[in-house]
Design a protein around this motif. Structure first.
Motif, PDB file in Angstrom:
ATOM      1  N   ASN A   6       0.857  -1.186   0.000  1.00  0.00           N
ATOM      2  CA  ASN A   6       0.000   0.000   0.000  1.00  0.00           C
ATOM      3  C   ASN A   6       0.891   1.233   0.000  1.00  0.00           C
ATOM      4  N   ILE A   7       0.724   2.097  -0.990  1.00  0.00           N
ATOM      5  CA  ILE A   7       1.571   3.300  -1.101  1.00  0.00           C
ATOM      6  C   ILE A   7       1.388   4.218   0.110  1.00  0.00           C
ATOM      7  N   ASN A   8       0.205   4.168   0.758  1.00  0.00           N
ATOM      8  CA  ASN A   8      -0.049   5.037   1.904  1.00  0.00           C
ATOM      9  C   ASN A   8       0.355   4.401   3.228  1.00  0.00           C
ATOM     10  N   ASN A   9       0.935   3.211   3.189  1.00  0.00           N
ATOM     11  CA  ASN A   9       1.446   2.555   4.380  1.00  0.00           C
ATOM     12  C   ASN A   9       2.844   2.052   4.056  1.00  0.00           C
ATOM     13  N   PRO A  10       3.781   2.965   3.840  1.00  0.00           N
ATOM     14  CA  PRO A  10       5.098   2.576   3.318  1.00  0.00           C
ATOM     15  C   PRO A  10       6.004   1.973   4.380  1.00  0.00           C
ATOM     16  N   VAL A  11       5.942   0.661   4.541  1.00  0.00           N
ATOM     17  CA  VAL A  11       6.815  -0.042   5.472  1.00  0.00           C
ATOM     18  C   VAL A  11       8.236   0.043   4.945  1.00  0.00           C
ATOM     19  N   GLY A  12       9.165   0.413   5.800  1.00  0.00           N
ATOM     20  CA  GLY A  12      10.555   0.488   5.411  1.00  0.00           C
ATOM     21  C   GLY A  12      10.892   1.714   4.594  1.00  0.00           C
ATOM     22  N   ARG A  20       0.747  11.332   1.604  1.00  0.00           N
ATOM     23  CA  ARG A  20      -0.364  10.442   1.275  1.00  0.00           C
ATOM     24  C   ARG A  20      -0.904  10.824  -0.086  1.00  0.00           C
ATOM     25  N   GLN A  21      -1.162   9.834  -0.907  1.00  0.00           N
ATOM     26  CA  GLN A  21      -1.666  10.097  -2.247  1.00  0.00           C
ATOM     27  C   GLN A  21      -3.132   9.714  -2.323  1.00  0.00           C
ATOM     28  N   SER A  22      -3.898  10.572  -2.982  1.00  0.00           N
ATOM     29  CA  SER A  22      -5.297  10.255  -3.184  1.00  0.00           C
ATOM     30  C   SER A  22      -5.420   9.164  -4.242  1.00  0.00           C
ATOM     31  N   ARG A  23      -6.598   8.612  -4.366  1.00  0.00           N
ATOM     32  CA  ARG A  23      -6.822   7.568  -5.367  1.00  0.00           C
ATOM     33  C   ARG A  23      -6.539   8.116  -6.765  1.00  0.00           C
TER      34      ARG A  23
END
Length: 71
Positions: A6-12, A20-23
């Motif tokens: 998920n681009i809005n939950n960038p682990v690492g 945060r990017q909108s749809r």
């Protein structure tokens, strides 16, 4: 290292310091899209104007050749 899906939950990604990017932005329809659409609308308006001018000129020439003038 875990990969994020998920681009809005960038682990690492250094603590999630990405915006945060909108749809729409994720689908490459970000703010630049408005400029693209405006440019396309301008080109279309110009094309329509030219076509109307050509049609009016052709109609005037046709009437002149027929010898019938509208009043």
């Amino acid at each position: 290292m875990t990969d994020s899906k998920n681009i809005n939950n960038p682990v690492g990604q250094g603590g999630g310091q990405r915006k945060r990017q909108s749809r729409a932005e994720r689908q490459s329809n970000g703010p630049h899209r408005n400029l693209d659409r405006q440019g396309a609308a301008d080109r279309k308006a110009e094309l329509v104007r030219k076509m109307r001018e050509k049609a009016a000129a052709a109609e005037a020439a046709d009437q002149a050749s027929d010898g019938t003038a509208r009043n």
